[in-house]
Design an enzyme around this catalytic site. Structure first.
Site, PDB file in Angstrom:
ATOM      1  N   TRP A 232      22.755  -7.350 -46.182  1.00 13.08           N
ATOM      2  CA  TRP A 232      24.155  -7.597 -46.505  1.00 13.08           C
ATOM      3  C   TRP A 232      24.536  -8.828 -47.520  1.00 13.08           C
ATOM      4  CZ3 TRP A 232      22.085  -6.950 -41.703  1.00 13.08           C
ATOM      5  CH2 TRP A 232      22.073  -8.250 -41.014  1.00 13.08           C
ATOM      6  N   ARG A 233      23.717  -9.691 -47.620  1.00 14.31           N
ATOM      7  CA  ARG A 233      23.808 -10.719 -48.533  1.00 14.31           C
ATOM      8  C   ARG A 233      23.466 -10.639 -50.045  1.00 14.31           C
ATOM      9  NH1 ARG A 233      22.230 -16.097 -44.825  1.00 14.31           N
ATOM     10  NH2 ARG A 233      24.237 -16.219 -43.646  1.00 14.31           N
TER      11      ARG A 233
ATOM     12  N   TYR B 124      39.177 -13.181 -38.022  1.00 15.90           N
ATOM     13  CA  TYR B 124      37.503 -13.546 -38.537  1.00 15.90           C
ATOM     14  C   TYR B 124      37.236 -12.582 -39.528  1.00 15.90           C
ATOM     15  CZ  TYR B 124      32.555 -13.504 -38.733  1.00 15.90           C
ATOM     16  OH  TYR B 124      31.278 -13.513 -38.970  1.00 15.90           O
TER      17      TYR B 124
ATOM     18  N   LEU C 161      23.782   0.494 -30.519  1.00 14.79           N
ATOM     19  CA  LEU C 161      24.630  -0.761 -30.691  1.00 14.79           C
ATOM     20  C   LEU C 161      25.799  -1.129 -29.765  1.00 14.79           C
ATOM     21  CD1 LEU C 161      25.089  -0.862 -34.786  1.00 14.79           C
ATOM     22  CD2 LEU C 161      23.918  -2.671 -33.464  1.00 14.79           C
TER      23      LEU C 161
ATOM     24  N   ASP D   9      34.271 -17.725 -36.229  1.00 12.02           N
ATOM     25  CA  ASP D   9      33.521 -16.961 -34.947  1.00 12.02           C
ATOM     26  C   ASP D   9      33.226 -17.922 -34.049  1.00 12.02           C
ATOM     27  OD1 ASP D   9      31.362 -18.067 -36.229  1.00 12.02           O
ATOM     28  OD2 ASP D   9      30.192 -16.132 -36.369  1.00 12.02           O
TER      29      ASP D   9
ATOM     30  N   CYS E  61      23.052 -25.165 -35.329  1.00 13.31           N
ATOM     31  CA  CYS E  61      23.884 -25.812 -34.426  1.00 13.31           C
ATOM     32  C   CYS E  61      24.008 -24.568 -33.090  1.00 13.31           C
ATOM     33  CB  CYS E  61      25.250 -26.228 -34.889  1.00 13.31           C
ATOM     34  SG  CYS E  61      26.237 -27.050 -33.702  1.00 13.31           S
TER      35      CYS E  61
ATOM     36  N   CYS F 176      19.411 -30.498 -33.839  1.00 11.05           N
ATOM     37  CA  CYS F 176      20.214 -31.801 -34.499  1.00 11.05           C
ATOM     38  C   CYS F 176      19.141 -32.594 -35.809  1.00 11.05           C
ATOM     39  CB  CYS F 176      20.672 -32.788 -33.632  1.00 11.05           C
ATOM     40  SG  CYS F 176      21.874 -32.074 -32.261  1.00 11.05           S
TER      41      CYS F 176
ATOM     42  N   CYS G  52      19.926 -30.794 -38.779  1.00 16.43           N
ATOM     43  CA  CYS G  52      21.177 -30.529 -39.385  1.00 16.43           C
ATOM     44  C   CYS G  52      21.853 -31.448 -40.421  1.00 16.43           C
ATOM     45  CB  CYS G  52      21.848 -30.659 -38.100  1.00 16.43           C
ATOM     46  SG  CYS G  52      24.022 -30.349 -38.277  1.00 16.43           S
TER      47      CYS G  52
ATOM     48  N   GLN H 210      28.978  -9.463 -31.501  1.00 13.78           N
ATOM     49  CA  GLN H 210      28.461  -9.336 -30.276  1.00 13.78           C
ATOM     50  C   GLN H 210      26.827  -8.802 -30.199  1.00 13.78           C
ATOM     51  OE1 GLN H 210      31.932  -7.363 -28.081  1.00 13.78           O
ATOM     52  NE2 GLN H 210      31.763  -9.242 -26.828  1.00 13.78           N
TER      53      GLN H 210
ATOM     54  N   GLU I 218      29.608  -7.212 -41.192  1.00 13.07           N
ATOM     55  CA  GLU I 218      30.610  -8.314 -40.007  1.00 13.07           C
ATOM     56  C   GLU I 218      30.924  -7.376 -38.776  1.00 13.07           C
ATOM     57  OE1 GLU I 218      30.859 -11.060 -40.101  1.00 13.07           O
ATOM     58  OE2 GLU I 218      30.193 -11.660 -41.824  1.00 13.07           O
TER      59      GLU I 218
END
Length: 344
Positions: A22-23, A118, A78, A136, A190, A198, A201, A40, A35
């Site tokens: 989807w990108r 969102y 789903l 989100d 994260c 970390c 990051c 969930q 989206e």
């Protein structure tokens, strides 16, 4: 602090972004569908569903006019089936109110059924380069750790405040990438619980929680409410090469979906046979029984499955063969898990 995020995140995202289907474009229908599916639901679980859905319903017009059983079959497994029903309602609104063209304005996007703050922010920024944050759970976690903020992530006022703060620093011409960079950081680096990475990051020099060694204290977690436990007996009623299915009530859990016949409580074998006889299917034998559990957000079903061979197709049920069950009738996972009992 927040004003430094675009400078740090955009180069990191350009190098580390995942290749997700989807990108590959910024078509609003594609972004919107992804989206809604990702709510969930894990990314890896969504990939196949997304591609199959678009193959069958390639545009908003096709979605708007699709039969409900086709929609539910494409969504089978789903969960949270109200998502796909709202998806179709929104597609119908786009066709009727916007001439089939997905709206560009945030307020018009937000007004579509099933689209909250969102999702509206994600579509507006990714597809139309609007400076609108999409907050989100992943983005919340990033910001609450960065700022060592103990406010509840479940508080809608906290989400809105963070959304306003982020929207104010959106970089012109890179709004879509900035939205996705924030999402990506929360989804891959994260991470929740005991797994934040970390050391890799790009924001670690800014992160107050990292400086204090308190990453795992944020976001704060409200006490979980115990799930309500319900017991049910699920029947796999086989007559020849066909199985009995029926529709669930139009309201409540899994409203209006197909199901295998079931009754409250865990019935012993003799009780299950009596129940089947009351339905008029005239059971002739027991193929298999099994125990299963299915967990919804606030409810846990403890299930006993009973597979019976039957001599009659009772008229209150729909009798479906294997082809129909595989390609036409969408069964929620709570029920579909019992279709393999005879193979165990």
């Amino acid at each position: 602090m927040l004003e430094q995020l675009p400078v740090l995140l955009l180069p990191w995202f350009a190098e580390h972004r995942r290749d997700l289907p989807w990108r590959r474009d910024r078509e609003p229908y594609h972004v919107w569908l992804s989206e809604i599916m990702l709510q969930q639901t894990r990314v890896e679980a969504v990939r196949g569903y997304y591609l199959r859905f678009l193959e069958r319903l390639p545009d908003i017009a096709a979605l708007a006019s699709a039969p409900e059983d086709v929609l539910l079959k494409l969504w089978e497994g789903l969960g949270y089936y109200s998502r796909v029903r709202n998806l179709q309602k929104a597609a119908q609104c786009v066709m009727e109110q916007h001439g089939g063209e997905f709206p560009r304005e945030l307020s018009a996007i937000r007004a579509l059924p099933g689209i909250g703050d969102y999702t509206a922010g994600a579509i507006a920024s990714i597809c139309f380069e609007a400076p609108t944050a999409a907050v989100d759970g992943n983005v919340l976690r990033v910001i609450l750790r960065l700022t060592v903020c103990a406010d509840s992530p479940a508080d809608v006022r906290v989400r809105r405040r963070i959304g306003e703060s982020l929207s104010a620093i959106y970089p012109a011409g890179h709004c879509g990438d900035f939205t996705q960079a924030l999402m990506e950081l929360g989804a891959t680096v994260c991470l929740p619980n005991g797994a934040p990475q970390c050391e890799v990051c790009p924001l670690r020099s800014l992160c107050e929680a990292h400086a204090q060694g308190t990453e795992l204290q944020f976001p704060t977690k409200p006490p979980k409410k115990p799930r309500r436990i319900e017991q049910r007996t699920v029947f796999v009623l086989q007559c020849g090469d066909r199985l009995a299915v029926c529709k669930r009530p139009s309201r409540g859990l899994l409203a209006g979906l197909w199901q295998l016949p079931d009754v409250p409580g865990k019935l012993e074998t003799a009780e299950a046979l009596r129940q089947a006889e009351q339905w008029g299917v005239h059971p002739t034998g027991i193929v298999k029984t099994a125990e299963r559990t299915h967990i919804f957000t606030h409810v846990q079903w403890d299930l006993r499955g009973v597979w019976l061979t039957c001599a009659a197709e009772a008229p209150q049920f729909t009798w479906a063969d294997e082809n129909a069950l595989q390609h036409e009738i969408g069964l929620p996972t709570a029920y579909r898990q019992f279709l393999d009992l005879h193979a165990e």
